[in-house]
Design a protein around this motif. Sequence first.
Motif, PDB file in Angstrom:
ATOM      1  N   LEU A 133       0.756  -1.457  -0.030  1.00  0.00           N
ATOM      2  CA  LEU A 133      -0.042  -0.098   0.384  1.00  0.00           C
ATOM      3  C   LEU A 133       0.888   0.828  -0.465  1.00  0.00           C
ATOM      4  O   LEU A 133       0.206   2.220  -0.626  1.00  0.00           O
ATOM      5  CB  LEU A 133      -1.248   0.134   1.049  1.00  0.00           C
ATOM      6  CG  LEU A 133      -2.420  -1.360   1.317  1.00  0.00           C
ATOM      7  CD1 LEU A 133      -3.129  -0.397   2.754  1.00  0.00           C
ATOM      8  CD2 LEU A 133      -2.992  -0.763   0.123  1.00  0.00           C
ATOM      9  N   THR A 138       0.854   1.484  -6.905  1.00  0.00           N
ATOM     10  CA  THR A 138      -0.267   1.012  -6.569  1.00  0.00           C
ATOM     11  C   THR A 138      -1.157   2.010  -6.124  1.00  0.00           C
ATOM     12  O   THR A 138      -2.422   1.874  -6.813  1.00  0.00           O
ATOM     13  CB  THR A 138      -0.351   0.940  -4.503  1.00  0.00           C
ATOM     14  OG1 THR A 138       0.691  -0.143  -4.190  1.00  0.00           O
ATOM     15  CG2 THR A 138      -2.633   0.486  -4.144  1.00  0.00           C
ATOM     16  N   LEU A 244      -8.697  -3.888  -1.948  1.00  0.00           N
ATOM     17  CA  LEU A 244      -8.083  -4.467  -2.859  1.00  0.00           C
ATOM     18  C   LEU A 244      -8.167  -5.624  -4.493  1.00  0.00           C
ATOM     19  O   LEU A 244      -7.226  -5.374  -5.686  1.00  0.00           O
ATOM     20  CB  LEU A 244      -6.859  -5.937  -2.103  1.00  0.00           C
ATOM     21  CG  LEU A 244      -6.216  -5.209  -0.868  1.00  0.00           C
ATOM     22  CD1 LEU A 244      -5.619  -6.322   0.131  1.00  0.00           C
ATOM     23  CD2 LEU A 244      -4.942  -4.253  -1.415  1.00  0.00           C
ATOM     24  N   ARG A 248      -5.346  -9.623  -5.974  1.00  0.00           N
ATOM     25  CA  ARG A 248      -4.428  -9.076  -4.850  1.00  0.00           C
ATOM     26  C   ARG A 248      -4.417  -9.228  -3.558  1.00  0.00           C
ATOM     27  O   ARG A 248      -3.355  -9.889  -2.929  1.00  0.00           O
ATOM     28  CB  ARG A 248      -4.473  -7.639  -5.150  1.00  0.00           C
ATOM     29  CG  ARG A 248      -3.516  -7.093  -4.078  1.00  0.00           C
ATOM     30  CD  ARG A 248      -1.498  -7.232  -4.873  1.00  0.00           C
ATOM     31  NE  ARG A 248      -1.195  -6.826  -5.686  1.00  0.00           N
ATOM     32  CZ  ARG A 248      -0.023  -6.670  -6.195  1.00  0.00           C
ATOM     33  NH1 ARG A 248       1.021  -7.796  -5.818  1.00  0.00           N
ATOM     34  NH2 ARG A 248       0.768  -6.419  -7.616  1.00  0.00           N
ATOM     35  N   ALA A 249      -5.600  -9.334  -3.085  1.00  0.00           N
ATOM     36  CA  ALA A 249      -6.427 -10.301  -1.777  1.00  0.00           C
ATOM     37  C   ALA A 249      -5.016 -11.394  -1.898  1.00  0.00           C
ATOM     38  O   ALA A 249      -5.230 -11.375  -0.718  1.00  0.00           O
ATOM     39  CB  ALA A 249      -7.529  -9.881  -1.523  1.00  0.00           C
TER      40      ALA A 249
END
Length: 255
Positions: A133, A138, A244, A248-249
Motif C-alpha cells: 500500500l 499502487t 484490493l 491481489r488479496a
Amino acid sequence: MTEETQKSPQDGERIAKFLAHAGIASRRDAEKLIGEGRITVNGQTVRTPATKVTAADDIRFDGERVGGKAQIQLWRYHKPEGLVTTHKDPQGRATVFEALPPGLPRVVSIGRLDLNTEGLLLLTTDGGLARFLELPSTGWRRRYRVRAYGRATQSQLDRLKDGVTVEGVSYGPIEAVLDQVQGGNVWLTISIHEGKNREIRNVCRHLGLQVNRLIRLSYGPFQLGNLKRGEVEEVPRRQLVDQLGKKRAAELGLI
C-alpha cells in the motif's frame, strides 16, 4: 559454519520478510533492526537480512519470542500531532505506538506522518500489506487539508499538476485547490500519490507558503471521517478485500 549459513536456499523465507509478516516491522525497518543487532535466531545474532528462517526456528526481537504470521488486519487511526511514527525514538519523543489504545496486537504503520502532521494513519499487522500500500505504483491517492501562512493563487496551484522539482527532489503530479483565505493564511486541499518525505511542506515552501497545520483526510479509499483524535477503528476484512481486488488479496494472503 553457522546454522544460518548451513540452510539451503529452499529452506524457509528471508528473516526480514518473516518479521514483516509477523507484524514486527516493515521489511525496510526489519532490515534496520537486523543492522542494529536486535534480532536473534536460535540464540545467534542475525547479521544479514538474507538469512533464511522457518517457523521451527527460535526467532527473537529484543529477546522476545516472535511468533509466526499474524492474522492480517487493518485499522484507521486518527493520529494527533506531537507523536512520531516510529516504534522507538532515539530522542525519547512520544510515539504513535505508545499512544495506541490497549488491546491492539503488534502493528506497523502504512507510511508515516511526521511529528506535526495529524489525521489518518493506517495500521496493519502485516508488513507485506504495508509495503504494497506504500508503493506509488499502487496508485492510491493521499488527500490532505492544509493551512499555510502566505498567499497563493489557483493558477499557481494548477501548475503543480505537471509535477515540480524542489531543491533537487522531483515530485510527481499534485492536485491542489485553494479553498479559503482566512486572515494571513490560506486553506488548501492537496492530493498526492507518492508521499515522499515532507512532500507537501516542501512544495508549499517552494510556493512561498509556510504550512502551520497539516491533516491527512484520506489514504486511497479509506477516510478519516468522524474518527476522534487518538481513536482507532478496524477496517472490515471484506471491505479491505473489495478495495484490493480478489487477485491481489489472495496474493497477500487475505483470502
